[in-house]
Structure formats: structure tokens, C-alpha cells
Design a protein around this motif. Structure first.
Motif, PDB file in Angstrom:
ATOM      1  N   LEU A  74       0.833  -1.204   0.000  1.00 53.20           N
ATOM      2  CA  LEU A  74       0.000   0.000   0.000  1.00 53.20           C
ATOM      3  C   LEU A  74       0.865   1.251   0.000  1.00 53.20           C
ATOM      4  CD1 LEU A  74      -2.732  -1.050   2.596  1.00 53.20           C
ATOM      5  CD2 LEU A  74      -2.955  -0.977   0.103  1.00 53.20           C
ATOM      6  N   TYR A  75       1.935   1.225   0.765  1.00 54.10           N
ATOM      7  CA  TYR A  75       2.867   2.361   0.812  1.00 54.10           C
ATOM      8  C   TYR A  75       3.431   2.629  -0.574  1.00 54.10           C
ATOM      9  CZ  TYR A  75       6.899   5.178   2.246  1.00 54.10           C
ATOM     10  OH  TYR A  75       7.834   6.185   2.386  1.00 54.10           O
ATOM     11  N   ASP A  76       3.867   1.589  -1.248  1.00 54.28           N
ATOM     12  CA  ASP A  76       4.454   1.748  -2.575  1.00 54.28           C
ATOM     13  C   ASP A  76       3.451   2.302  -3.583  1.00 54.28           C
ATOM     14  OD1 ASP A  76       6.871   0.752  -1.642  1.00 54.28           O
ATOM     15  OD2 ASP A  76       6.512  -1.287  -2.370  1.00 54.28           O
ATOM     16  N   HIS A  77       2.188   1.898  -3.460  1.00 56.06           N
ATOM     17  CA  HIS A  77       1.184   2.292  -4.441  1.00 56.06           C
ATOM     18  C   HIS A  77       0.586   3.669  -4.185  1.00 56.06           C
ATOM     19  CE1 HIS A  77       1.122  -1.966  -5.717  1.00 56.06           C
ATOM     20  NE2 HIS A  77       0.626  -1.490  -6.835  1.00 56.06           N
ATOM     21  N   TRP A  78       0.325   4.016  -2.914  1.00 53.72           N
ATOM     22  CA  TRP A  78      -0.525   5.164  -2.629  1.00 53.72           C
ATOM     23  C   TRP A  78       0.104   6.249  -1.763  1.00 53.72           C
ATOM     24  CZ3 TRP A  78      -3.838   4.462  -6.145  1.00 53.72           C
ATOM     25  CH2 TRP A  78      -4.512   3.263  -6.346  1.00 53.72           C
ATOM     26  N   ALA A  79       1.195   5.971  -1.051  1.00 50.84           N
ATOM     27  CA  ALA A  79       1.710   6.947  -0.093  1.00 50.84           C
ATOM     28  C   ALA A  79       2.343   8.139  -0.798  1.00 50.84           C
ATOM     29  CB  ALA A  79       2.722   6.292   0.837  1.00 50.84           C
ATOM     30  N   ILE A  80       2.013   9.328  -0.324  1.00 48.76           N
ATOM     31  CA  ILE A  80       2.572  10.565  -0.858  1.00 48.76           C
ATOM     32  C   ILE A  80       2.997  11.474   0.300  1.00 48.76           C
ATOM     33  CG2 ILE A  80       1.205  10.526  -2.984  1.00 48.76           C
ATOM     34  CD1 ILE A  80      -0.656  12.643  -1.655  1.00 48.76           C
ATOM     35  N   PRO A  81       3.888  12.424   0.044  1.00 51.31           N
ATOM     36  CA  PRO A  81       4.176  13.440   1.065  1.00 51.31           C
ATOM     37  C   PRO A  81       2.959  14.332   1.250  1.00 51.31           C
ATOM     38  CG  PRO A  81       5.244  13.993  -1.021  1.00 51.31           C
ATOM     39  CD  PRO A  81       4.672  12.621  -1.194  1.00 51.31           C
ATOM     40  N   SER A  82       2.816  14.862   2.449  1.00 54.00           N
ATOM     41  CA  SER A  82       1.668  15.711   2.763  1.00 54.00           C
ATOM     42  C   SER A  82       2.100  16.845   3.682  1.00 54.00           C
ATOM     43  CB  SER A  82       0.569  14.887   3.440  1.00 54.00           C
ATOM     44  OG  SER A  82       0.004  13.955   2.544  1.00 54.00           O
ATOM     45  N   PRO A  83       1.326  17.929   3.704  1.00 55.12           N
ATOM     46  CA  PRO A  83       1.688  19.050   4.575  1.00 55.12           C
ATOM     47  C   PRO A  83       1.539  18.680   6.043  1.00 55.12           C
ATOM     48  CG  PRO A  83      -0.488  19.389   3.618  1.00 55.12           C
ATOM     49  CD  PRO A  83       0.096  18.184   2.930  1.00 55.12           C
ATOM     50  N   GLY A  84       2.475  19.157   6.852  1.00 60.43           N
ATOM     51  CA  GLY A  84       2.398  18.899   8.283  1.00 60.43           C
ATOM     52  C   GLY A  84       1.438  19.818   9.015  1.00 60.43           C
ATOM     53  N   ARG A  85       1.111  20.951   8.416  1.00 53.28           N
ATOM     54  CA  ARG A  85       0.342  21.977   9.112  1.00 53.28           C
ATOM     55  C   ARG A  85      -1.021  21.483   9.621  1.00 53.28           C
ATOM     56  NH1 ARG A  85      -1.753  27.714   6.589  1.00 53.28           N
ATOM     57  NH2 ARG A  85      -2.383  28.691   8.557  1.00 53.28           N
TER      58      ARG A  85
END
Length: 284
Positions: free
Chosen positions: A176-187
Motif C-alpha cells: 500500500l505504501y508503494d502504491h498510494w503513499a505521498i508526502p503531505s503538509p504537516g500543518r
């Protein structure tokens, strides 16, 4: 908006008179993670859309390559972005959100721009005081460094496995990490974490306003938004003269919208919508 072509507008071939369904993802999962849901909801007669977040690129690969494009984006900006996506539809959609998308779904419903909302493992709204240890641990990679409030953050596979995939085999979590994980804002995470100390917090939701029905779904094994947090959010509506429901998947973690068991969750949402007069339940 930087939506994928498939997410820019509802599928015009899928319509049974029900409102369109807009899917809103949370931190660290791409908008395209809703593609299987869109297919299932389309088969049930709904038109759908799944806009990207502000700064999110059309593909997982491009989003990973341009992580800084999301830096500093907060809850208010994301809410306004999705309200803008609703405007051209010509009618109020059903909003289905996961994690921070669940918080956004509640805000859009309270603003009366949604016909109904489903909040799956929703990030805590202002007033929720439950703070389990698992949630603290899962958020520490972001909240542990105050500079992350102005950055985009990429989870490691280990952090993803703890926060999302703890109820799965590690091999499925990594896939799942390989397919869907993206960076996102921490705010947004900082805004939610400190919401109870800040009057006028962007994590505030008016829980006592006239609006359409709301379903909150909790995951009994969730580390990122523990079930006690989802339940506490539901209890914030106890004085509301509105239609509010709560359901729990006892053995599911935060990955419940994307892991092998997602069809059960999606069918539950479709069936709940049918009980509220939106569309028809699918057969199993």
C-alpha cells in the motif's frame, strides 16, 4: 486546481438522480487511492469525483517528486479548495472523507454545501479531548519537529506500517505504501493537535447546525485516529437535532479505505446512503 483528469468532474454516464459523491482523502494517501471506490460507486449508480489536495500533483510519482508544493497548506485552504470543487456541480454532493478528509467532510456538511457526509476515521475536530498513546506515537514523526508545520512530510515505511498498516501483514502495508503513499503538509496535523487551545481553530466544526445526515465510521485497531477519537467526535453531535450515526469496524486500522477489506467499508457506506434516500444498496 491540480486534479487528475478523472477527478475533475463526475462521470456523466453514472447517474440515477442521486447527488454526486465527492471523495476527500487525508494525509499521506493520494487522491487516486479512491479509484476502486469510484468504480464501485459508479456501478451503484452514482457519479463521482475525487479532487486532489492543493499542491498535489496528478500522479503519485509526480507528487513525490514535488513534495514542497504542498508545504504550509492548512485545513482552511483545503476546505476552501474542496468547496470550490463543489461549486460547478450545480447541486450539493455527498462527501465521503477519510482521516483529515473526514474532518473536511464534516466542515463542508456544516457549511451546508454537502447533502450528506461520511467521515471515516476522521481527524479530531475541535472539542475532542481523547488523546490515546497510539495516536501520539503515530503523529510523533510530524509533531516531534515544530518546523514540520511549514513543511511537507514523507512517512517512512515503518511509520506508515504503524499508523496505517498495523492491522495488516507487513507485506500488504508495504505494498500500500508503494502504491498510494505521498508526502503531505504537516500543518493540518499541528492545527488539529492544538485545536482545543486556539479560539477560532480551523479544526472547529459547528455540530449544532441544520444540515444533511452524517455517518462517522471508526476503526477499532486504528493507531492514527483511534476508535475512541472517532467516537468522541460522534458524541460532539449529541445535542444536535440532526441525523447522525456511528459505526465501528472492530478489527480495522487506518488503512481500511485502501487495504484488502475496503469493499466491505464501501458497501457499508452505500447501504447507509440508501437508508437515507440516496441511491440504492449494492448486492453482495
Amino acid at each position: 486546481m491540480s486534479d487528475t483528469p478523472a477527478a475533475q468532474s463526475p462521470d456523466p454516464t453514472a447517474s440515477n438522480g442521486a447527488p454526486p459523491v465527492m471523495f476527500v482523502h487525508g494525509l499521506w494517501l493520494a487522491a487516486s487511492s479512491w479509484d476502486p471506490w469510484r468504480e464501485k460507486f459508479g456501478a451503484a449508480g452514482f457519479s463521482t469525483l475525487a479532487p486532489t489536495w492543493p499542491g498535489e500533483a496528478p500522479t503519485v510519482t509526480d507528487t513525490r517528486a514535488h513534495a514542497d508544493d504542498q508545504a504550509g497548506i492548512g485545513i482552511d485552504e483545503v476546505t476552501a479548495h474542496f468547496a470550490e470543487a463543489i461549486a460547478p456541480l450545480g447541486r450539493k454532493p455527498i462527501v465521503v472523507g477519510h482521516s483529515f478528509g473526514g474532518l473536511i467532510a464534516q466542515k463542508l456538511l456544516a457549511a451546508d454545501v454537502a447533502a450528506a457526509a461520511v467521515a471515516i476515521d476522521p481527524a479530531q475536530i475541535q472539542g475532542v479531548k481523547a488523546l490515546p498513546f497510539a495516536q501520539l506515537r503515530s503523529s510523533f514523526p510530524v509533531l516531534g519537529n515544530p518546523v514540520n508545520a511549514k513543511r511537507s512530510v514523507t512517512l517512512t515505511p515503518d511509520a506508515f506500517a504503524y499508523g496505517f498498516g498495523n492491522a495488516l501483514d507487513r507485506s500488504e502495508s508495504d505494498s500500500l505504501y508503494d502504491h498510494w503513499a505521498i508526502p503531505s503538509p504537516g500543518r493540518p496535523l499541528f492545527q488539529a493537535a492544538f485545536a482545543n487551545f486556539l479560539p477560532g481553530s480551523p479544526a472547529h466544526v459547528d455540530t449544532n447546525v441544520e444540515r444533511g445526515p452524517l455517518l462517522i465510521l471508526g476503526g477499532g485497531q486504528d493507531h492514527t485516529v483511534p476508535e475512541s477519537v472517532s467516537r468522541s467526535a460522534y458524541h460532539r453531535y449529541h445535542r444536535a437535532h440532526t441525523d447522525n450515526d456511528y459505526l465501528v469496524f472492530p478489527d480495522r486500522g487506518h488503512s481500511l479505505t485502501v487495504d484488502h477489506g475496503w469493499p466491505e467499508v464501501a458497501d457499508t457506506v452505500i447501504e447507509w446512503l440508501a437508508t437515507k434516500g440516496f441511491g440504492a444498496a449494492v448486492s453482495h
